[in-house]
Design a protein around this motif. Structure first.
Motif, PDB file in Angstrom:
ATOM      1  N   ILE A 181       0.854  -1.188   0.000  1.00 48.77           N
ATOM      2  CA  ILE A 181       0.000   0.000   0.000  1.00 48.77           C
ATOM      3  C   ILE A 181       0.889   1.237   0.000  1.00 48.77           C
ATOM      4  N   GLY A 182       0.540   2.199  -0.823  1.00 47.08           N
ATOM      5  CA  GLY A 182       1.264   3.465  -0.827  1.00 47.08           C
ATOM      6  C   GLY A 182       2.539   3.466  -1.657  1.00 47.08           C
ATOM      7  N   THR A 183       2.822   2.372  -2.346  1.00 47.69           N
ATOM      8  CA  THR A 183       3.995   2.345  -3.226  1.00 47.69           C
ATOM      9  C   THR A 183       3.537   2.176  -4.662  1.00 47.69           C
ATOM     10  N   VAL A 184       4.301   2.741  -5.565  1.00 48.59           N
ATOM     11  CA  VAL A 184       3.935   2.684  -6.975  1.00 48.59           C
ATOM     12  C   VAL A 184       4.559   1.476  -7.651  1.00 48.59           C
ATOM     13  N   ASN A 185       5.829   1.256  -7.391  1.00 48.29           N
ATOM     14  CA  ASN A 185       6.550   0.197  -8.084  1.00 48.29           C
ATOM     15  C   ASN A 185       6.649  -1.058  -7.217  1.00 48.29           C
ATOM     16  N   PRO A 186       6.423  -2.220  -7.828  1.00 45.77           N
ATOM     17  CA  PRO A 186       6.546  -3.470  -7.071  1.00 45.77           C
ATOM     18  C   PRO A 186       8.013  -3.858  -6.889  1.00 45.77           C
ATOM     19  N   THR A 187       8.235  -4.774  -5.971  1.00 48.99           N
ATOM     20  CA  THR A 187       9.554  -5.341  -5.726  1.00 48.99           C
ATOM     21  C   THR A 187       9.538  -6.780  -6.215  1.00 48.99           C
ATOM     22  N   GLU A 188      10.614  -7.187  -6.895  1.00 47.68           N
ATOM     23  CA  GLU A 188      10.698  -8.559  -7.383  1.00 47.68           C
ATOM     24  C   GLU A 188      11.319  -9.446  -6.314  1.00 47.68           C
ATOM     25  N   TYR A 189      10.742 -10.622  -6.132  1.00 49.95           N
ATOM     26  CA  TYR A 189      11.242 -11.618  -5.189  1.00 49.95           C
ATOM     27  C   TYR A 189      11.527 -12.912  -5.944  1.00 49.95           C
ATOM     28  N   TYR A 190      12.479 -13.668  -5.427  1.00 51.55           N
ATOM     29  CA  TYR A 190      12.782 -14.999  -5.945  1.00 51.55           C
ATOM     30  C   TYR A 190      12.558 -15.981  -4.807  1.00 51.55           C
ATOM     31  N   ILE A 191      11.999 -17.126  -5.153  1.00 43.99           N
ATOM     32  CA  ILE A 191      11.646 -18.095  -4.122  1.00 43.99           C
ATOM     33  C   ILE A 191      11.861 -19.500  -4.670  1.00 43.99           C
ATOM     34  N   GLU A 192      12.150 -20.423  -3.774  1.00 43.33           N
ATOM     35  CA  GLU A 192      12.418 -21.802  -4.182  1.00 43.33           C
ATOM     36  C   GLU A 192      11.661 -22.754  -3.274  1.00 43.33           C
ATOM     37  N   PHE A 193      11.153 -23.829  -3.872  1.00 45.35           N
ATOM     38  CA  PHE A 193      10.473 -24.883  -3.133  1.00 45.35           C
ATOM     39  C   PHE A 193      11.142 -26.202  -3.472  1.00 45.35           C
ATOM     40  N   HIS A 194      11.147 -27.116  -2.492  1.00 47.88           N
ATOM     41  CA  HIS A 194      11.807 -28.409  -2.675  1.00 47.88           C
ATOM     42  C   HIS A 194      10.864 -29.527  -2.247  1.00 47.88           C
ATOM     43  N   ASN A 195      10.819 -30.579  -3.053  1.00 51.79           N
ATOM     44  CA  ASN A 195      10.045 -31.780  -2.733  1.00 51.79           C
ATOM     45  C   ASN A 195      10.975 -32.957  -2.983  1.00 51.79           C
ATOM     46  N   LYS A 196      11.457 -33.564  -1.903  1.00 55.14           N
ATOM     47  CA  LYS A 196      12.468 -34.621  -2.036  1.00 55.14           C
ATOM     48  C   LYS A 196      11.946 -35.876  -2.735  1.00 55.14           C
ATOM     49  N   LYS A 197      10.630 -36.044  -2.821  1.00 55.26           N
ATOM     50  CA  LYS A 197      10.057 -37.236  -3.461  1.00 55.26           C
ATOM     51  C   LYS A 197       9.716 -37.020  -4.935  1.00 55.26           C
ATOM     52  N   ALA A 198       9.880 -35.817  -5.424  1.00 54.23           N
ATOM     53  CA  ALA A 198       9.473 -35.501  -6.800  1.00 54.23           C
ATOM     54  C   ALA A 198      10.398 -36.167  -7.825  1.00 54.23           C
ATOM     55  N   THR A 199       9.798 -36.530  -8.942  1.00 54.97           N
ATOM     56  CA  THR A 199      10.540 -37.081 -10.084  1.00 54.97           C
ATOM     57  C   THR A 199      10.152 -36.276 -11.321  1.00 54.97           C
ATOM     58  N   ARG A 200      10.744 -36.591 -12.436  1.00 57.45           N
ATOM     59  CA  ARG A 200      10.406 -35.880 -13.682  1.00 57.45           C
ATOM     60  C   ARG A 200       8.923 -36.036 -14.031  1.00 57.45           C
ATOM     61  N   GLY A 201       8.305 -37.122 -13.608  1.00 57.69           N
ATOM     62  CA  GLY A 201       6.902 -37.377 -13.917  1.00 57.69           C
ATOM     63  C   GLY A 201       5.919 -36.782 -12.921  1.00 57.69           C
ATOM     64  N   THR A 202       6.414 -36.153 -11.875  1.00 58.03           N
ATOM     65  CA  THR A 202       5.540 -35.581 -10.852  1.00 58.03           C
ATOM     66  C   THR A 202       4.835 -34.341 -11.397  1.00 58.03           C
ATOM     67  N   SER A 203       3.523 -34.298 -11.247  1.00 59.50           N
ATOM     68  CA  SER A 203       2.765 -33.125 -11.700  1.00 59.50           C
ATOM     69  C   SER A 203       3.064 -31.952 -10.783  1.00 59.50           C
ATOM     70  N   ILE A 204       2.763 -30.752 -11.240  1.00 60.45           N
ATOM     71  CA  ILE A 204       3.003 -29.555 -10.428  1.00 60.45           C
ATOM     72  C   ILE A 204       2.142 -29.594  -9.162  1.00 60.45           C
ATOM     73  N   GLU A 205       0.929 -30.111  -9.268  1.00 60.59           N
ATOM     74  CA  GLU A 205       0.048 -30.216  -8.102  1.00 60.59           C
ATOM     75  C   GLU A 205       0.638 -31.168  -7.062  1.00 60.59           C
ATOM     76  N   GLU A 206       1.127 -32.325  -7.506  1.00 61.16           N
ATOM     77  CA  GLU A 206       1.754 -33.279  -6.592  1.00 61.16           C
ATOM     78  C   GLU A 206       3.027 -32.701  -5.987  1.00 61.16           C
ATOM     79  N   PHE A 207       3.797 -32.010  -6.813  1.00 61.67           N
ATOM     80  CA  PHE A 207       5.033 -31.403  -6.334  1.00 61.67           C
ATOM     81  C   PHE A 207       4.732 -30.434  -5.195  1.00 61.67           C
ATOM     82  N   ILE A 208       3.793 -29.545  -5.424  1.00 63.21           N
ATOM     83  CA  ILE A 208       3.478 -28.498  -4.449  1.00 63.21           C
ATOM     84  C   ILE A 208       2.903 -29.084  -3.165  1.00 63.21           C
ATOM     85  N   GLU A 209       2.076 -30.102  -3.282  1.00 61.39           N
ATOM     86  CA  GLU A 209       1.422 -30.697  -2.108  1.00 61.39           C
ATOM     87  C   GLU A 209       2.435 -31.110  -1.036  1.00 61.39           C
TER      88      GLU A 209
END
Length: 190
Positions: free
Chosen positions: A148-176
């Protein structure tokens, strides 16, 4: 006709000179962050308090209200389940002044206050940085945060990790089953 041709050629030339491949440009700054000493992998807890949906795309995390505008609806679970923890990223203590307190601030103090205010936040442009994912167990994102009260947004970078994920894991499964492992406040978008 001659003027139209000059304008067309000028526009094409500007695009070639100053136009950047925006897709590559969005990765440049993020790549610098993830490949620098700024990148320190952590293990951040999920938001433990109640999360309430208070409107379409608006959530209440304790005393913090957050509006989230996401094109890929699969990412909303990050917020609904508290995997994205605003207390970790923006600070646990909510910085909010009453109207009487605001009236005592100078214009400069109000500007500074709005830069650190974290009671009402708006997130947009949340997108995965697919080219920067080092393996199937890690997904990296960027988003823009407005206060609130600012004109320009700030960019953020974020990372999530799922130790059980594989190449076949859907994004929904990954995030869960994901955990937040990194966040970084980048620059102001002008």
């Amino acid at each position: 006709m001659k003027n139209l041709l000059v304008i067309l050629l000028f526009t094409i030339n500007l695009t070639n000179i100053f136009g950047q491949n925006l897709n590559e440009e969005k990765y440049r700054f993020a790549k610098e962050v993830f490949n620098s000493s700024k990148y320190k992998k952590g293990n951040y807890p999920r938001f433990q308090q109640n999360i309430q949906l208070v409107g379409e795309n608006s959530y209440q995390f304790g005393e913090k209200n957050m509006t989230v505008s996401i094109e890929n609806k699969s990412y909303e679970i990050l917020f609904k389940k508290g995997i994205f923890n605003p207390d970790v990223v923006f600070g646990k203590e909510t910085i909010k002044k009453s109207n009487s307190q605001l009236d005592t601030l100078t214009q400069t103090q109000k500007i500074i206050y709005n830069q650190v205010r974290n009671d009402s936040l708006s997130i947009c442009c949340f997108e995965e940085l697919e080219k920067l994912n080092p393996n199937p167990q890690t997904k990296r994102f960027k988003f823009w945060l407005s206060r609130i009260g600012t004109v320009n947004p700030t960019e953020y970078y974020i990372e999530f990790h799922n130790k059980k994920a594989t190449r076949g894991t859907s994004i929904e499964e990954f995030i869960e089953n994901a955990k937040m492992t990194f966040y970084y406040q980048g620059g102001i978008i002008i």
